[in-house]
Design a protein around this motif. Structure first.
Motif, PDB file in Angstrom:
ATOM      1  N   ASP A  31     -17.455  22.792 -15.418  1.00  0.00           N
ATOM      2  CA  ASP A  31     -16.176  22.426 -16.003  1.00  0.00           C
ATOM      3  C   ASP A  31     -15.036  22.857 -15.075  1.00  0.00           C
ATOM      4  OD1 ASP A  31     -16.750  25.091 -16.396  1.00  0.00           O
ATOM      5  OD2 ASP A  31     -15.525  25.236 -18.197  1.00  0.00           O
ATOM      6  N   ASP A  32     -13.831  22.395 -15.389  1.00  0.00           N
ATOM      7  CA  ASP A  32     -12.678  22.673 -14.527  1.00  0.00           C
ATOM      8  C   ASP A  32     -12.299  24.156 -14.527  1.00  0.00           C
ATOM      9  OD1 ASP A  32     -12.474  20.032 -13.819  1.00  0.00           O
ATOM     10  OD2 ASP A  32     -11.004  19.535 -15.378  1.00  0.00           O
ATOM     11  N   LEU A  33     -12.648  24.872 -15.569  1.00  0.00           N
ATOM     12  CA  LEU A  33     -12.311  26.287 -15.629  1.00  0.00           C
ATOM     13  C   LEU A  33     -13.182  27.116 -14.689  1.00  0.00           C
ATOM     14  CD1 LEU A  33     -10.493  28.357 -17.056  1.00  0.00           C
ATOM     15  CD2 LEU A  33     -12.303  28.642 -18.770  1.00  0.00           C
ATOM     16  N   SER A  34     -14.450  26.764 -14.592  1.00  0.00           N
ATOM     17  CA  SER A  34     -15.375  27.508 -13.729  1.00  0.00           C
ATOM     18  C   SER A  34     -15.424  26.954 -12.311  1.00  0.00           C
ATOM     19  CB  SER A  34     -16.788  27.477 -14.334  1.00  0.00           C
ATOM     20  OG  SER A  34     -16.805  28.040 -15.623  1.00  0.00           O
ATOM     21  N   MET A  35     -15.328  25.623 -12.180  1.00  0.00           N
ATOM     22  CA  MET A  35     -15.408  24.976 -10.866  1.00  0.00           C
ATOM     23  C   MET A  35     -14.286  23.951 -10.742  1.00  0.00           C
ATOM     24  SD  MET A  35     -19.473  24.299 -10.172  1.00  0.00           S
ATOM     25  CE  MET A  35     -19.099  23.564  -8.585  1.00  0.00           C
ATOM     26  N   PRO A  36     -13.097  24.386 -10.376  1.00  0.00           N
ATOM     27  CA  PRO A  36     -12.013  23.402 -10.190  1.00  0.00           C
ATOM     28  C   PRO A  36     -12.296  22.511  -8.991  1.00  0.00           C
ATOM     29  CG  PRO A  36     -11.335  25.563  -9.438  1.00  0.00           C
ATOM     30  CD  PRO A  36     -12.660  25.755 -10.104  1.00  0.00           C
ATOM     31  N   ILE A 214      -7.289  41.200   1.524  1.00  0.00           N
ATOM     32  CA  ILE A 214      -7.793  40.038   0.809  1.00  0.00           C
ATOM     33  C   ILE A 214      -8.734  40.459  -0.315  1.00  0.00           C
ATOM     34  CG2 ILE A 214      -9.780  39.674   2.333  1.00  0.00           C
ATOM     35  CD1 ILE A 214      -7.542  36.954   0.753  1.00  0.00           C
ATOM     36  N   GLY A 215      -9.409  41.587  -0.153  1.00  0.00           N
ATOM     37  CA  GLY A 215     -10.285  42.071  -1.216  1.00  0.00           C
ATOM     38  C   GLY A 215      -9.516  42.406  -2.473  1.00  0.00           C
ATOM     39  N   ARG A 216      -8.347  43.012  -2.285  1.00  0.00           N
ATOM     40  CA  ARG A 216      -7.515  43.333  -3.445  1.00  0.00           C
ATOM     41  C   ARG A 216      -7.008  42.065  -4.118  1.00  0.00           C
ATOM     42  NH1 ARG A 216      -6.967  47.454  -7.018  1.00  0.00           N
ATOM     43  NH2 ARG A 216      -4.944  47.288  -8.063  1.00  0.00           N
ATOM     44  N   LEU A 217      -6.697  41.042  -3.314  1.00  0.00           N
ATOM     45  CA  LEU A 217      -6.236  39.784  -3.896  1.00  0.00           C
ATOM     46  C   LEU A 217      -7.320  39.131  -4.747  1.00  0.00           C
ATOM     47  CD1 LEU A 217      -4.076  37.885  -1.249  1.00  0.00           C
ATOM     48  CD2 LEU A 217      -3.342  39.160  -3.265  1.00  0.00           C
ATOM     49  N   VAL A 218      -8.574  39.238  -4.325  1.00  0.00           N
ATOM     50  CA  VAL A 218      -9.677  38.676  -5.109  1.00  0.00           C
ATOM     51  C   VAL A 218      -9.680  39.286  -6.509  1.00  0.00           C
ATOM     52  CG1 VAL A 218     -12.191  38.510  -5.293  1.00  0.00           C
ATOM     53  CG2 VAL A 218     -11.077  38.104  -3.096  1.00  0.00           C
ATOM     54  N   ILE A 219      -9.489  40.611  -6.584  1.00  0.00           N
ATOM     55  CA  ILE A 219      -9.473  41.285  -7.884  1.00  0.00           C
ATOM     56  C   ILE A 219      -8.246  40.874  -8.687  1.00  0.00           C
ATOM     57  CG2 ILE A 219      -9.274  43.516  -9.022  1.00  0.00           C
ATOM     58  CD1 ILE A 219     -12.036  42.930  -8.000  1.00  0.00           C
ATOM     59  N   GLU A 220      -7.087  40.860  -8.038  1.00  0.00           N
ATOM     60  CA  GLU A 220      -5.854  40.530  -8.757  1.00  0.00           C
ATOM     61  C   GLU A 220      -5.869  39.087  -9.265  1.00  0.00           C
ATOM     62  OE1 GLU A 220      -2.696  41.411  -6.095  1.00  0.00           O
ATOM     63  OE2 GLU A 220      -2.882  43.590  -6.314  1.00  0.00           O
ATOM     64  N   TYR A 221      -6.340  38.171  -8.435  1.00  0.00           N
ATOM     65  CA  TYR A 221      -6.360  36.768  -8.841  1.00  0.00           C
ATOM     66  C   TYR A 221      -7.436  36.488  -9.889  1.00  0.00           C
ATOM     67  CZ  TYR A 221      -3.177  35.600  -5.005  1.00  0.00           C
ATOM     68  OH  TYR A 221      -2.088  35.516  -4.163  1.00  0.00           O
ATOM     69  N   SER A 222      -8.512  37.276  -9.870  1.00  0.00           N
ATOM     70  CA  SER A 222      -9.578  37.044 -10.858  1.00  0.00           C
ATOM     71  C   SER A 222      -9.111  37.331 -12.274  1.00  0.00           C
ATOM     72  CB  SER A 222     -10.792  37.919 -10.527  1.00  0.00           C
ATOM     73  OG  SER A 222     -10.480  39.301 -10.653  1.00  0.00           O
ATOM     74  N   ARG A 223      -8.060  38.131 -12.420  1.00  0.00           N
ATOM     75  CA  ARG A 223      -7.525  38.398 -13.758  1.00  0.00           C
ATOM     76  C   ARG A 223      -6.869  37.165 -14.366  1.00  0.00           C
ATOM     77  NH1 ARG A 223      -4.532  43.987 -11.799  1.00  0.00           N
ATOM     78  NH2 ARG A 223      -6.459  45.203 -11.400  1.00  0.00           N
ATOM     79  N   GLU A 224      -6.561  36.175 -13.514  1.00  0.00           N
ATOM     80  CA  GLU A 224      -5.943  34.949 -14.001  1.00  0.00           C
ATOM     81  C   GLU A 224      -6.928  33.787 -14.037  1.00  0.00           C
ATOM     82  OE1 GLU A 224      -2.148  34.151 -12.082  1.00  0.00           O
ATOM     83  OE2 GLU A 224      -2.133  36.190 -11.287  1.00  0.00           O
ATOM     84  N   ALA A 225      -8.226  34.125 -14.079  1.00  0.00           N
ATOM     85  CA  ALA A 225      -9.261  33.083 -13.997  1.00  0.00           C
ATOM     86  C   ALA A 225      -9.171  32.094 -15.150  1.00  0.00           C
ATOM     87  CB  ALA A 225     -10.642  33.726 -13.960  1.00  0.00           C
ATOM     88  N   THR A 226      -8.803  32.560 -16.321  1.00  0.00           N
ATOM     89  CA  THR A 226      -8.762  31.662 -17.481  1.00  0.00           C
ATOM     90  C   THR A 226      -7.519  30.775 -17.481  1.00  0.00           C
ATOM     91  OG1 THR A 226      -7.739  33.441 -18.779  1.00  0.00           O
ATOM     92  CG2 THR A 226     -10.133  33.198 -18.908  1.00  0.00           C
ATOM     93  N   SER A 227      -6.417  31.280 -16.948  1.00  0.00           N
ATOM     94  CA  SER A 227      -5.176  30.506 -16.973  1.00  0.00           C
ATOM     95  C   SER A 227      -4.916  29.743 -15.678  1.00  0.00           C
ATOM     96  CB  SER A 227      -3.984  31.435 -17.244  1.00  0.00           C
ATOM     97  OG  SER A 227      -3.890  32.436 -16.241  1.00  0.00           O
ATOM     98  N   ASP A 228      -5.459  30.243 -14.555  1.00  0.00           N
ATOM     99  CA  ASP A 228      -5.204  29.618 -13.248  1.00  0.00           C
ATOM    100  C   ASP A 228      -6.458  29.744 -12.388  1.00  0.00           C
ATOM    101  OD1 ASP A 228      -4.061  28.445 -11.082  1.00  0.00           O
ATOM    102  OD2 ASP A 228      -2.453  29.904 -10.819  1.00  0.00           O
ATOM    103  N   PRO A 229      -7.535  29.028 -12.719  1.00  0.00           N
ATOM    104  CA  PRO A 229      -8.811  29.215 -12.002  1.00  0.00           C
ATOM    105  C   PRO A 229      -8.729  28.854 -10.532  1.00  0.00           C
ATOM    106  CG  PRO A 229      -8.913  27.300 -13.432  1.00  0.00           C
ATOM    107  CD  PRO A 229      -7.649  28.016 -13.780  1.00  0.00           C
ATOM    108  N   ALA A 230      -7.901  27.892 -10.162  1.00  0.00           N
ATOM    109  CA  ALA A 230      -7.810  27.512  -8.745  1.00  0.00           C
ATOM    110  C   ALA A 230      -7.275  28.653  -7.895  1.00  0.00           C
ATOM    111  CB  ALA A 230      -6.921  26.278  -8.596  1.00  0.00           C
ATOM    112  N   LYS A 231      -6.447  29.497  -8.477  1.00  0.00           N
ATOM    113  CA  LYS A 231      -5.865  30.611  -7.736  1.00  0.00           C
ATOM    114  C   LYS A 231      -6.931  31.608  -7.309  1.00  0.00           C
ATOM    115  CE  LYS A 231      -2.020  33.897  -8.123  1.00  0.00           C
ATOM    116  NZ  LYS A 231      -0.987  34.442  -9.033  1.00  0.00           N
ATOM    117  N   TYR A 233      -9.986  30.932  -6.464  1.00  0.00           N
ATOM    118  CA  TYR A 233     -10.736  30.393  -5.331  1.00  0.00           C
ATOM    119  C   TYR A 233      -9.909  30.383  -4.042  1.00  0.00           C
ATOM    120  CZ  TYR A 233     -14.557  29.016  -8.384  1.00  0.00           C
ATOM    121  OH  TYR A 233     -15.619  29.041  -9.243  1.00  0.00           O
ATOM    122  N   THR A 234      -8.590  30.447  -4.146  1.00  0.00           N
ATOM    123  CA  THR A 234      -7.792  30.536  -2.920  1.00  0.00           C
ATOM    124  C   THR A 234      -8.057  31.852  -2.199  1.00  0.00           C
ATOM    125  OG1 THR A 234      -5.902  31.433  -4.163  1.00  0.00           O
ATOM    126  CG2 THR A 234      -5.983  29.047  -3.845  1.00  0.00           C
TER     127      THR A 234
END
Length: 269
Positions: A31-36, A214-231, A233-234
């Protein structure tokens, strides 16, 4: 291109609930939430990270530069340690028998468990980035040590005997025969070490909470996985590109050294 085709192809035919075999999900949700879509991820790179902030690609670029500096420090330290261990193990058979099993065994320790220990030991005597560099060097020394040892042991017995007939000592044999013969083994090992250093730096940043990479960004962006999943993966895309960049830099170092490599040919009658 192959990865992009596989990604979009699975998203096209895959189940939104994933593929479950005997109660275990073996393939992710499509789905778009897990695999944009990949184009959604690339579009997100050009949008602001936060409202009125910098574009995501600039934030990721700065984070990759920070992590690259840590990766470079860890890679250089790990490569030097690996080279030293390889030379010592080639020179002294006792060292090879005593150290090589522990060198191999060291890579079985889970990095996620090791990183907090390193951070706890070194947190009081060195900055956070140096702690992450130590973790990166821990992963990068192994392929260099093993690859270089194999290369140093690769010259034929006739070549070694020829050097002895010239009354060449161990050091001259190492420089004139063993090291040139080891170069084809060394550079693949260095490419693996570079990729391992990136992994170590990213995991180290995540485990120690080091900011700026970039490792810290992975953690920070993962908190927005439900609202902004594409972020999410960036950041992952930035980490992957950083690994490819490091491997490319190591490959560039191979060109001048291999060009001037001395080929040792022994003719036996």
């Amino acid at each position: 291109m192959i990865f992009a085709a596989l990604w979009e192809g699975y998203k096209l035919v895959g189940s939104p609930d994933g593929t479950v075999v005997f109660g275990v999900r073996v393939l992710p949700r499509a789905d778009d939430l897990s695999m944009p879509h990949l184009w959604t991820v690339f579009e997100r790179l050009g949008k602001p990270e936060l409202t009125g902030g910098r574009p995501v690609w600039i934030v990721i670029l700065h984070a990759c530069v920070f992590t690259f500096g840590i990766t470079a420090a860890g890679f250089v330290a790990g490569a030097l340690i690996g080279l030293l261990l390889a030379v010592l193990m080639q020179r002294f058979q006792l060292v090879e028998r005593g150290f090589l099993p522990y060198v191999i065994l060291s890579q079985t320790v889970p990095l996620v468990a090791l990183a907090p220990l390193v951070a706890g030991w070194g947190g009081t005597i060195m900055p956070a980035w140096a702690t992450v560099a130590v973790i990166a060097s821990y992963l990068s020394f192994f392929p260099v040590a093993v690859g270089m040892l194999r290369g140093l042991q690769s010259p034929s017995a006739s070549g070694v005997e020829l050097m002895r007939s010239y009354a060449a000592g161990w050091w001259r044999t190492l420089v004139k025969l063993r090291f040139p013969a080891a170069l084809p083994y060394l550079f693949p090992a260095l490419r693996l070490a570079g990729a391992a250093a990136v992994v170590g730096a990213v995991v180290g940043e995540i485990s120690t909470g080091t900011r700026g990479g970039i490792g810290r960004l992975v953690i920070e962006y993962s908190r927005e996985a439900t609202s902004d999943p594409a972020k999410v993966y960036t950041a992952m895309l930035g980490a992957a590109l950083l690994g490819l960049f490091v491997a490319g830099v190591v490959s560039l170092l191979e060109v001048p050294l291999m060009r001037h490599r001395r080929h040792v040919e022994v003719v036996t009658l």
